[in-house]
Scaffold this active site. Structure first.
Site: not given
Length: 303
Positions: A27, A116
Site C-alpha cells: 500500500h 496486515e
C-alpha cells in the site's frame, strides 16, 4: 452408481492457463507510516493514506500497467485484483485502478487473509517500542504480539489464501480468453508480501528473517520465465533483490528459475541440504551410493 467422469478433469481444467505475472504491491504511505501515534486513536484497519500515498498509488498504477502491457507493445492482456480489506490498501487499489482501461479488468476481490499482521487493538507508541525491541531478540517470525499475531500466524493464513488462488487458477475461473495474458495484482502489506514470497519459493525461517519490507507502493513482479517457472529475476535486477534482503543463494535461485523448465530440480539448492545434512559431502551409503542424490525437496515447484 458413481459416474466415472466425476473423477476426470474437464477439458477446461486440463487446459489450465497460468497467469503470466503475479504482482505484489504494498500500500501507499499511510498516516501510520509517518506518525506511529495514529494507531493509539484509530484502528489499524481504518488508517488512511496520506496525500503522498495517494500520489504513490497513482504512479504505481501507471508503472504496473506499463509492465503488464510490455511498454504498450502488448494489447492482449487482462488483469485481476486481490486486495486487503484495510482502508489504506483499498484506497491504494482505487488509485492504481485509474491507470487501467475498464476493458482490461476482469474483476477485483477483497481478501481478508492478506490483511496486515494483527498487532493487537489500539497501540500505545511507548509500549509498542518495547514490544518490538523484544521481538528483535526473540525473532521476527515466531514472536507473537500480545493480543495479536506472529509472522508465523500470518504465514498460515496467507498459505490458505494461496491454496484458494491455485484452485481459482486450476479451474480457470480468472482466465476468460486463452489469447489474453492474465496478470494477477495483489495489493497488501509488507509482512503479508514477505510471507507470500516465503511460502511460494519455499524459503526457510532463517531466510525470512533477513527480508526487508518493500517501500510504500513498491511492487514485486513474479513472472513466468522461459520454461514456465515464476521468478523475480525476470523483471527485477540483482540490486533490487539485494535491497529486499535476498541472499546470494536466493538470488541465484531466482535467476535459475527465470530459465528453468517447470518441474526441473535445482541441483545448486543448498539451504536444506547444507542445513540438515552437513556431512553429505564426506558420507556414502553402505552400498557405496552418493548420499547427495536423495529425493529431497529442493524441487522448485510453483505452489
Amino acid at each position: 452408481m458413481i459416474d466415472n467422469c466425476c473423477n476426470q478433469p474437464s477439458p477446461k481444467q486440463r487446459e489450465r492457463a497460468l497467469p503470466k505475472r503475479i504482482i505484489l504491491v504494498r500500500h501507499g504511505e499511510s498516516a501510520g507510516n509517518i506518525d506511529g501515534s495514529a494507531y493509539a486513536t484509530t484502528p489499524d484497519n481504518r488508517i488512511p493514506l496520506t496525500p503522498e500515498g495517494i500520489q504513490q498509488a497513482k504512479r504505481a498504477g501507471a508503472q504496473i500497467c506499463n509492465v503488464i502491457s510490455d511498454g504498450g507493445a502488448c494489447s492482449s492482456w487482462k488483469v485481476y485484483f486481490y486486495v486487503s480489506p484495510y482502508a489504506r490498501t483499498r484506497a491504494t487499489l482505487r488509485e492504481i485502478g485509474r491507470a487501467f482501461p475498464r476493458s482490461t479488468v476482469i474483476g477485483a476481490r477483497e481478501e481478508c487473509r492478506i490483511r496486515e499482521q494483527d498487532f493487537g487493538n489500539f497501540q500505545v507508541a511507548e509500549r509498542m517500542k518495547v514490544i518490538k525491541e523484544i521481538r528483535e531478540r526473540f525473532g521476527r517470525f515466531f514472536y507473537r504480539f500480545p493480543e495479536g499475531e506472529s509472522a508465523a500466524d500470518v504465514f498460515d493464513r496467507v498459505s490458505s489464501f494461496l491454496e484458494s488462488l491455485w484452485r481459482d487458477i486450476d479451474m480457470n475461473r480468472l482466465h476468460r480468453d486463452a489469447a489474453d495474458d492474465l496478470n494477477l495484482v495483489i495489493v497488501s502489506h509488507g509482512l503479508a508480501i514477505r510471507v507470500f514470497l516465503m511460502k511460494w519459493f519455499k524459503w526457510t525461517v532463517e531466510q525470512f528473517e533477513r527480508l526487508n519490507n518493500p517501500r510504500n507502493c513498491e511492487f514485486q513482479v513474479m513472472q513466468l520465465g522461459n520454461g514456465g517457472e515464476y521468478s523475480l529475476a525476470v523483471q527485477h535486477s540483482v540490486e533490487e533483490m539485494q535491497e529486499w534482503g535476498l541472499s546470494p543463494d536466493m538470488i541465484a535461485d531466482q535467476r535459475w528459475r527465470a530459465q528453468a523448465n517447470k518441474g526441473d530440480w535445482n541441483d545448486s539448492c543448498s539451504w536444506y541440504l547444507d542445513t540438515f545434512f552437513d556431512k553429505f559431502a564426506d558420507s556414502n551409503t553402505e552400498d557405496g551410493e552418493d548420499l547427495q542424490s536423495p529425493n529431497i525437496d529442493c524441487q522448485r515447484n510453483s505452489s
